[in-house]
Scaffold this motif. Structure first.
Motif, mmCIF file in Angstrom:
data_model
loop_
_atom_site.group_PDB
_atom_site.id
_atom_site.type_symbol
_atom_site.label_atom_id
_atom_site.label_comp_id
_atom_site.label_asym_id
_atom_site.label_seq_id
_atom_site.Cartn_x
_atom_site.Cartn_y
_atom_site.Cartn_z
ATOM 1 N N UNK B 92 43.007 36.602 34.113
ATOM 2 C CA UNK B 92 42.779 38.040 33.893
ATOM 3 C C UNK B 92 42.186 38.730 35.124
ATOM 4 N N UNK B 93 41.293 38.054 35.826
ATOM 5 C CA UNK B 93 40.703 38.693 37.004
ATOM 6 C C UNK B 93 41.736 38.897 38.104
ATOM 7 N N UNK B 94 42.681 37.982 38.175
ATOM 8 C CA UNK B 94 43.719 38.150 39.182
ATOM 9 C C UNK B 94 44.514 39.426 38.917
ATOM 10 N N UNK B 95 44.872 39.634 37.651
ATOM 11 C CA UNK B 95 45.610 40.864 37.340
ATOM 12 C C UNK B 95 44.758 42.086 37.635
ATOM 13 N N UNK B 134 48.056 33.950 46.569
ATOM 14 C CA UNK B 134 49.000 34.830 45.867
ATOM 15 C C UNK B 134 48.643 36.292 46.122
ATOM 16 N N UNK B 135 47.363 36.581 46.024
ATOM 17 C CA UNK B 135 46.955 37.967 46.261
ATOM 18 C C UNK B 135 47.300 38.386 47.686
ATOM 19 N N UNK B 140 52.377 44.634 46.697
ATOM 20 C CA UNK B 140 51.760 45.950 46.786
ATOM 21 C C UNK B 140 50.435 45.822 47.505
ATOM 22 N N UNK B 141 50.046 46.875 48.181
ATOM 23 C CA UNK B 141 48.867 46.772 49.032
ATOM 24 C C UNK B 141 47.593 46.424 48.266
ATOM 25 N N UNK B 142 47.540 46.785 46.977
ATOM 26 C CA UNK B 142 46.293 46.582 46.244
ATOM 27 C C UNK B 142 45.887 45.111 46.191
ATOM 28 N N UNK B 143 46.870 44.226 45.979
ATOM 29 C CA UNK B 143 46.500 42.822 45.853
ATOM 30 C C UNK B 143 46.101 42.277 47.223
#
Lengths: 522, 589
Positions: B92-95, B134-135, B140-143
């Motif tokens: 969940x924190x990854x999302x 992965x992040x 997308x730039x956010x990750x």
């Protein structure tokens, strides 16, 4: 080039213009936060600092008198002459030089605009250099850090008398029938465009107006830069939304985008859809939405008209970002929704009607009468009304309870009478459903109250449970500690295993079962 | 497990999840904020197998709900069964770390950083590091932005192969296509450098630093300045010149004022990081330039650092550097065209006197102080006055008193009440430094005049000021100088002034003590009980309540009680109310 730096010359030049009444920020009721008041600044141009010791300008012969053979050479010299920058904060400094440059710029503008065959290849680098030297600069700190474009007067660019002519020249240059994109693209490159885009943050609306037209022309003529320009605009918007919340040129950039979107090919590329969903829709969250809302709504509607399948993204996006406290923004959102509904396809409408009308119902019950009124006006729109009528079975149950309640409770008479009209319309649309809903209103109300009570009970039970558990845990931890200590002391009866927590378990259970659970099960 | 989760069946997960899914955002938010309660009710196993998957799947929600969720999950380790299972929290924190809204993302990163510490080294490599990767390579730039904040927490605890990968990922992000990610990387550069082995700092970080410091966007360049501080601290002195200084010099002369501002703002830190030698050779001239910058913003930031910079100069030739290099610039700033520059300077300039000593202060600084005391901008004057204590220690305040007085008087009568308010607040301090004689002679009248100011806030501050003065000078002084004047106002025709007497009494009774209160103040209060203005009368009741504890029982019974009884029978409702209240509080009823 004369770019040796000479810092001391400018600070001594009087930065007169804005002596804010000195005690102002200590006194009075600061209109906004005092937080950044310390940073109030006086305006001075960062650009001038990089000017070397002033070159004395001497007037050159007029372009129109020049023999054809020397025309290009003279044109070039004039361009070079216009690379000299002047201090405009000191309005009496070097008046003669300023006048010479102004005249030269005027001549250049006229020549590019009217005569054919002037723009030959060697002039491109010179022209672009002249433009770059004049317009590219780090914008000075805002005069008023809390600048509110709606209320405050913008700080105008001091060097506008020259800057305007440079922009005018650039525009004529781009619009000239002689303009050759193939030659220009070597000089008007990505770096150039990036700097041009940064200028859109200028507080001076006149400058932004020129930039808008110019960027539009660049986009239209230099095809190789299009993707890059779009990407950089994206970056500017994302920074605006998620980092700074400050950028003066959002409206202008959106205006350009409006016509860019208009020209998108179908089917829409993934890149463009992403732009819609991840940039345009989140732009609605900005505090300063009112400044660029018209342009933004236009872009959104453009997208829908291009491709109806994006409708659902748009509506759900707007609902996600629906303003919670700012009624002024809420009215804007409702306006945009109406614009969208005006062109929505009935098949798309069905996909979003549920969440949408829940929100509309919430707006109708807003204590702010402008919000309620704006929402109720939807029923005056014939197309929307026809959509509602077609889907009356779904929509009426969604809004009925609200209409019924607000018609009895709202403080504002106009709202009450508008609601009566809406109720009347519904009654005419489907009197059977209307009667059913009226009949079941009270029952529903009761059910709702009951659900609320149940929820309260559930949470009470949960919290009691938590308390017991925490108590148990601390007790268990204490027991374990005791046991361990005993173990360390060599005490024989030491099961230092995790089971030591269990013996306490059954004890508090019975009481919990009777209090919390009984109700929540019903 | 069975025993521990015995009463979980009472809370079927469906009911709890319904709460988390409630249509009303506010209710949903409330439920999320009590997520730990729910998890506790479910027990660790069902939290892991049912609750967390549900949370991971329904990550699309209002940002406010997501923010609460991101925060909660950072404290969930025990609720999923301790460090052994902490990796369950990662999905969940990854999302959450990839959502658009910055506050949510930042909170998710914060929670991830927190729980990273609870991972065992093995779990860190098996679960955490792959998440970071992965992040870091997200679309997308956010990750990618979120990834920047996670490298430094896992780097120290992983194997060298994984370390190499992490460095590679960080390098990639430093040259990311979007400025948002480059900014995130630049802002974490210093932090990352701190956990790297020195060799890699030299080989990797320096090149990244140099690249970011010459980025095309000034918003990236200015963040590199911050990193510069950490990097310079890590490197041995002999490497600084070649590895850091070229970049720092360039930043100090950047064409964007924002970057120069940042250099000025971080100047003390930079100075400490590069050490005394480089400071002498490089930073002194750089600082001079910043003090003379063409942008007022930059000058003000630099002016703020004047004292700290001078303090931290190497002692052996500190005085000489200040006198020949810094002071001339400071002199110019005193007459700067921008008031913010001047007031920034005024807030620190007094601190120079301790560094330069008595003689230099008198000869060189005093004229500057005096000039600033006469500045047209009240904030400048206030800043000087508020820092008088520094000078007091070095040369004594007498040197200044001649100029001080007109400045104080002028501020005391300033048309803006906030300026007057500010100067009142410095009065006790001034009084302490100037001494009682000087005060009686010059300032007492001012303090009394504020009592009849037409702005309530000033009158209120003035009463409070009197109390502080009495604390300083003692009850006897009060009795001789201020009490008579205060009590005299009880006969003023203006009821506001009469009320001021009461307010002063409220403030002064305790510091003045029982005798003065009983003998001098109480009679006046009692007399005012028959004032014709109701506001005065009910303030009498309030005052009696206030001074009651200072009085002895006799006075209470014989003087206070009758008056309050009388007021209790007043025709005005408020007077009655406050009289009754006083009677109750004083236990006279």
């Amino acid at each position: 080039m004369e770019t040796t730096k000479l810092p001391p010359s400018s600070p001594s030049s009087p930065t007169t213009s804005f002596s804010v009444p000195s005690a102002e920020k200590v006194d009075g009721f600061p209109r906004r936060s005092m937080r950044r008041a310390r940073q109030r600044r006086s305006h001075s141009s960062s650009q001038f600092r990089y000017q070397s010791s002033q070159v004395e300008l001497t007037p050159l012969p007029l372009l129109k008198d020049a023999p054809v053979a020397e025309l290009h050479d003279l044109f070039c010299k004039k361009l070079q002459q216009c690379c000299v920058l002047f201090d405009f904060l000191d309005c009496v400094a070097d008046l003669k030089g300023k006048e010479i440059k102004r005249a030269a710029l005027n001549e250049l503008v006229e020549s590019v605009a009217t005569s054919r065959g002037v723009l030959i290849e060697p002039l491109y680098p010179e022209a672009i250099k002249m433009i770059s030297v004049n317009i590219f600069r780090t914008l000075p700190p805002s005069e008023n850090p809390e600048f509110d474009p709606e209320e405050d007067e913008p700080t105008l660019e001091a060097s506008w008398p020259h800057l305007q002519l440079v922009y005018e020249f650039f525009l004529r240059f781009l619009e000239s029938p002689d303009f050759q994109p193939s030659m220009a693209k070597r000089y008007v490159d990505q770096k150039f465009v990036l700097q041009l885009l940064e200028l859109f943050d200028s507080e001076d609306p006149r400058e932004r107006e020129y930039l808008k037209t110019i960027l539009h022309r660049v986009y239209g003529k230099l095809l190789g830069l299009r993707a890059y320009i779009r990407k950089q605009i994206n970056n500017i918007f994302l920074r605006f939304i998620y980092e700074t919340e400050h950028f003066n040129g959002v409206a202008e950039l959106l205006e350009i985008l409006g016509s860019i979107i208009n020209g998108f090919a179908l089917p829409l590329k993934a890149e463009h859809k992403q732009f819609l969903v991840r940039v345009l829709i989140p732009l609605h969250t900005a505090k300063s939405l009112s400044i660029f809302h018209a342009q933004l709504a236009y872009c959104v509607v453009q997208f829908m008209e291009k491709d109806a399948t994006v409708t659902e993204y748009i509506i759900r996006g707007l609902l996600k970002y629906w303003p919670k406290t700012c009624t002024q923004k809420e009215v804007m959102f409702l306006g945009e929704i109406e614009e969208i509904l005006d062109v929505i396809e009935p098949s798309q409408f069905i996909r979003v009607q549920e969440p949408l009308f829940k929100q509309i119902a919430a707006c109708i019950s807003s204590p702010h009468f402008q919000v309620a009124e704006r929402a109720l006006y939807f029923w005056n729109n014939e197309y929307i009304l026809s959509l509602i009528e077609e889907n009356c079975q779904v929509i009426l149950p969604l809004v009925f309870a609200t209409l019924y309640r607000v018609s009895k409770e709202h403080w504002n008479q106009t709202i009450v009478s508008l609601i009566y009209n809406v109720l009347k319309t519904f009654m005419e649309m489907n009197s059977k459903l209307f009667d059913d809903l009226t009949a079941s209103y009270k029952v529903e109300k009761q059910k709702e109250l009951k659900r609320e009570r149940e929820r309260a009970e559930l949470w009470r039970g949960l919290e009691e449970h938590q308390e017991r558990r925490l108590q148990m845990l601390t007790e268990a931890a204490r027991n374990q500690r005791n046991l361990q200590e005993r173990g360390e002391r060599g005490d024989p009866l030491t099961p230092t295993s995790p089971q030591s927590a269990h013996p306490d378990q059954p004890e508090p259970k019975p009481s919990g079962a009777s209090s919390g659970a009984g109700e929540s099960a019903t | 497990m069975a025993g521990a989760d015995g009463d979980d069946s009472l809370y079927p997960i469906a009911v709890l999840i319904d709460e988390l899914r409630n249509e009303d955002v506010q209710l949903r938010l409330n439920s999320i904020k009590k997520l730990s309660t729910i998890a506790l009710a479910l027990g660790v196993e069902r939290t892991r197998t049912e609750l967390l998957p549900f949370l991971t799947d329904t990550i699309y929600d209002e940002d406010e709900v997501l923010l609460a969720l991101a925060e909660q999950l950072g404290n969930f380790t025990m609720l999923v069964g301790g460090p052994e299972y902490v990796h369950c929290l990662l999905p969940p924190l990854e999302s959450l770390a990839t959502v658009e809204e910055t506050v949510v993302r930042d909170k998710a990163v914060e929670s991830l950083r927190k729980i990273s510490q609870e991972h065992s080294p093995v779990d860190l490599e098996v679960h955490f590091e792959p998440l970071v990767k992965r992040l870091a390579s997200g679309d997308w730039f956010t990750s990618r932005t979120s990834a920047c904040g996670l490298f430094s927490v896992c780097y120290p605890r992983v194997s060298s192969t994984v370390k190499a990968e992490i460095r590679q990922h960080f390098r990639t992000l430093c040259s990311d296509d979007t400025p948002m990610v480059r900014r995130a990387a630049a802002s974490k550069l210093g932090e990352f450098a701190k956990v790297l082995e020195l060799d890699y700092v030299k080989s990797d970080i320096i090149s990244l630093f140099t690249a970011l410091a010459s980025d095309e966007q000034d918003s990236v360049r200015l963040l590199a300045v911050e990193a510069c501080v950490s990097i310079a601290t890590l490197l041995p002195q002999e490497d600084l010149e070649t590895l850091v200084m070229p970049t720092l010099r360039q930043a100090a002369e950047d064409k964007s004022w924002r970057v120069r501002y940042m250099v000025a703002d971080k100047f003390s830190e930079l100075q400490k990081a590069v050490g005394p030698e480089i400071t002498k050779n490089d930073l002194v001239p750089a600082f001079q330039n910043l003090l003379k910058d063409c942008e007022a913003e930059v000058r003000a930031a630099a002016a703020n650092k004047v004292k700290e910079f001078c303090e931290n100069l190497p002692e052996d030739n500190r005085e000489q550097i200040i006198m020949t290099h810094i002071l001339p610039c400071v002199k110019e700033l005193v007459s700067d065209t921008n008031q913010h520059v001047k007031s920034a300077l005024a807030s620190v300039i007094m601190g120079l006197s301790t560094i330069l000593g008595k003689e230099n202060t008198i000869e060189h600084l005093l004229p500057l102080f005096l000039a600033q005391l006469k500045d047209e901008c009240p904030e400048v004057r206030l800043n000087i006055i508020s820092n008088l204590d520094c000078v007091n220690e070095v040369i004594g305040i007498r040197q200044l008193s001649q100029s001080l007085l007109p400045a104080i008087v002028e501020l005391a009568e300033d048309a803006k009440w906030r300026v007057r308010l500010a100067i009142i607040e410095y009065m006790p301090l001034l009084a302490g430094q100037l001494g009682v004689e000087f005060f009686d002679e010059k300032l007492n009248t001012l303090c009394m005049a504020w009592l009849i100011d037409h702005v309530y806030a000033i009158r209120e501050a003035a009463t409070c000021n009197l109390m502080k003065l009495v604390e300083k000078f003692g009850a006897e002084w009060a009795q001789n100088t201020i009490v008579p004047k205060v009590l005299g106002m009880a006969n003023d025709p203006n009821y506001l002034h009469r009320m001021t007497t009461l307010f002063c009494i409220n403030a002064l009774s305790e510091v003045c003590g029982q005798e003065i209160t009983t003998k001098q103040m109480l009679p006046v209060v009692v007399k005012m009980a028959s004032d014709q203005v109701a506001n005065v009368r009910f303030n009498v009741a309030k005052s009696l309540q206030k001074i009651g504890p200072v009085l002895d029982n006799n006075a209470l019974q014989t003087q206070v009680k009758p008056v309050l009884e009388q007021l209790k029978a007043d025709s005005d409702m408020d007077v009655k109310y406050f009289a009754q209240e006083a009677l109750t509080v004083l236990a006279l009823a």
